[in-house]
Design a protein around this motif. Structure first.
Motif, PDB file in Angstrom:
ATOM      1  N   UNK A  60      -7.468  -0.312  -2.848  1.00 26.36           N
ATOM      2  CA  UNK A  60      -6.658  -0.815  -3.481  1.00 26.36           C
ATOM      3  C   UNK A  60      -6.963  -2.847  -3.542  1.00 26.36           C
ATOM      4  N   UNK A  92      -2.545   8.493   2.638  1.00 27.04           N
ATOM      5  CA  UNK A  92      -2.078   8.675   0.925  1.00 27.04           C
ATOM      6  C   UNK A  92      -1.761   6.893   0.982  1.00 27.04           C
ATOM      7  N   UNK A  93      -0.806   5.885   1.567  1.00 20.02           N
ATOM      8  CA  UNK A  93      -1.077   4.698   2.680  1.00 20.02           C
ATOM      9  C   UNK A  93      -2.052   4.310   2.142  1.00 20.02           C
ATOM     10  N   UNK A  94      -2.904   4.939   3.437  1.00 18.42           N
ATOM     11  CA  UNK A  94      -4.315   4.062   4.243  1.00 18.42           C
ATOM     12  C   UNK A  94      -5.586   3.943   2.619  1.00 18.42           C
ATOM     13  N   UNK A 123       3.358   7.128  -1.877  1.00 24.14           N
ATOM     14  CA  UNK A 123       3.332   7.235   0.149  1.00 24.14           C
ATOM     15  C   UNK A 123       4.729   7.249   0.514  1.00 24.14           C
ATOM     16  N   UNK A 126       1.601  11.798   3.778  1.00 20.36           N
ATOM     17  CA  UNK A 126       2.502   9.793   3.205  1.00 20.36           C
ATOM     18  C   UNK A 126       1.295   8.633   3.824  1.00 20.36           C
ATOM     19  N   UNK A 127       0.642   9.014   5.681  1.00 26.21           N
ATOM     20  CA  UNK A 127       0.357   7.872   5.686  1.00 26.21           C
ATOM     21  C   UNK A 127      -1.767   7.875   4.584  1.00 26.21           C
ATOM     22  N   UNK A 152       6.360  10.422   0.069  1.00 25.30           N
ATOM     23  CA  UNK A 152       6.330  11.879   0.995  1.00 25.30           C
ATOM     24  C   UNK A 152       6.743  10.755   2.461  1.00 25.30           C
ATOM     25  N   UNK A 153       6.616  10.127   2.774  1.00 26.76           N
ATOM     26  CA  UNK A 153       6.984   8.920   4.364  1.00 26.76           C
ATOM     27  C   UNK A 153       8.760  10.025   4.246  1.00 26.76           C
ATOM     28  N   UNK A 199       1.035  -1.317  -0.057  1.00 26.40           N
ATOM     29  CA  UNK A 199      -0.123   0.025  -0.503  1.00 26.40           C
ATOM     30  C   UNK A 199       0.468   0.913  -0.161  1.00 26.40           C
ATOM     31  N   UNK A 212      -5.499   4.040  -0.274  1.00 28.38           N
ATOM     32  CA  UNK A 212      -4.046   2.674  -1.103  1.00 28.38           C
ATOM     33  C   UNK A 212      -4.932   1.527  -1.182  1.00 28.38           C
ATOM     34  N   UNK A 213      -4.614   1.606   0.452  1.00 28.88           N
ATOM     35  CA  UNK A 213      -5.054  -0.247   1.496  1.00 28.88           C
ATOM     36  C   UNK A 213      -6.158  -0.184   0.982  1.00 28.88           C
TER      37      UNK A 213
END
Lengths: 192, 215
Positions: free
Chosen positions: B201, B193-195, A171, B190-191, A174-175, A166, B197-198
């Motif tokens: 997806x 966006x990752x969340x 992401x 970033x976090x 960015x981090x 993910x 995505x998770x």
């Protein structure tokens, strides 16, 4: 002289345009995948940024203010930046076709790099003189280049890291930019 | 209607295309700042998209980018003057980023990809969708950062809408300084966006599996 040095260090490190003022993030995330293109993009931006900041300063103080049209600054600056980019492209193409090939697609992108407009507007807001504006622009541009190159090197390492699905791509970029920005906080207080 | 929905979700400018990152990270220190910039961007986006869709037949192909940028710059200047007139205190907080809406690649992107090829109504629907999508992303980061950094939510709304002093909530007295500093912006975005995505997806692959099993 000391004042100019402070402006340079301030724009380069303390108030780094990318990591502390959030300007020019699109190329920062978009073009930093590869080390070589990051270097080319950095130098093209440095040139355009310095030239357009100086021209914006001159046009604001010697054309817009005497005519009482100060509120047209955004439109004027955008036109100046677009023309400088256009001119740079023509100049590079005629002088060094090889460099033009390397920079080719990155040059037009500089028009929508908000750091370029940001420097012109910030220098105006702080009431800098012509020489100070130039130093400020050079500092900002070198700071942008330095961070872009450092970040490109970091991302080349990230390619080989085992990142959760993910978080792959933007992401994690960015981090890691956040961690880099944390490191740059250490410069705060430098030069008062 | 489908133009609107498409622009909000499938092509969310901030999350799926990473456009307009600079304002997203810079003004998302609190909900009210985020809302102010979303409104200003939305105004410019609607104006520019509608205007360019209306004049698209008269703009020569080779000069279209300068024309588009000038139209966007005009609407940005209007937004700046309007904000100075009606909520000056808030304008001072987000001033630079309202002026910089001109170079937001999200707006130029929508104008070039959509408004220059479609009618006024569809262009307006697309602009409204893009603006809503951008506002959602901006407000999400703003809410998380305000909550973590100050322990409050929606403080200072009266600067935008007079008479809403009681909208602000205090959740905790202690705030985490990191979230309000620049690194916090990168890390929170970033976090999130990752969340996203998770979640998406996982949803997407479930849909694909469903389709595969149906066929």
């Amino acid at each position: 002289m000391q004042e100019l040095a402070l402006i340079l260090v301030g724009a380069l490190l303390v108030n780094n345009f990318v990591l502390a003022q959030f300007l020019g993030l699109c190329p920062f995330i978009g073009v930093s995948g590869n080390y070589d293109t990051a270097v080319s993009m950095g130098f093209a931006t440095t040139f355009v940024l310095t030239l357009s900041a100086c021209l914006s300063h001159v046009s604001y103080h010697y054309v817009l203010v005497p005519l009482g049209l100060g509120y047209l600054n955004i439109i004027t600056f955008v036109v100046i930046i677009a023309s400088v980019v256009q001119f740079t492209e023509l100049f590079v193409r005629s002088v060094s076709p090889l460099l033009h090939q390397a920079l080719g697609i990155y040059l037009p992108l500089i028009t929508t790099n908000c750091a370029v407009l940001g420097v012109a507007l910030l220098a105006l807001g702080q009431g800098l003189t012509f020489l100070q504006t130039m130093v400020y622009a050079i500092g900002a541009a070198l700071g942008f280049t330095a961070v872009l190159v450092v970040f490109a090197a970091m991302r080349e390492r990230l390619e080989h890291a085992d990142v959760p699905a993910a978080f792959q791509g933007a992401p994690i970029a960015l981090v890691s930019a956040g961690i880099l920005s944390l490191a740059f906080l250490g410069f705060a207080g430098l030069g008062g | 209607m489908s133009d609107f929905g498409n622009a909000v979700l499938a092509r969310n400018p901030a999350w799926s295309q990473l456009l307009g990152l600079c304002p997203l990270l810079a003004v998302s220190t609190s909900v009210v700042n985020a809302l102010a910039l979303s409104l200003a961007s939305g105004f410019v986006l609607l104006g520019a998209n509608g205007c360019i869709a209306a004049i698209r037949h008269w703009v020569p192909q080779f000069a279209r980018l300068p024309c588009f940028v000038l139209v966007i710059a005009t609407f940005t200047t209007c937004a700046v003057l309007l904000m100075q007139a009606f909520s000056f205190e808030l304008y001072l907080r987000v001033a630079l980023f309202v002026q910089i809406i001109v170079t937001n690649c999200m707006i130029l992107g929508r104008v070039e990809a959509f408004a220059s090829q479609h009618g006024v109504l569809r262009a307006l629907a697309d602009a409204a969708g893009t603006a809503t999508g951008f506002a959602l992303a901006l407000l999400a980061v703003g809410a998380v950062r305000e909550l973590l950094g100050h322990g409050t939510l929606m403080m200072g709304m009266e600067m935008l809408f007079p008479g809403t002093e009681d909208w602000g909530m205090t959740v905790s007295d202690a705030g985490m300084l990191l979230a309000t500093l620049p690194p916090g912006a990168f890390i929170v975005a970033g976090l999130l966006l990752g969340l996203g995505n998770a979640c998406f997806r996982a949803g997407g692959s479930r849909l694909e599996k469903q389709r595969a099993s149906e066929s």
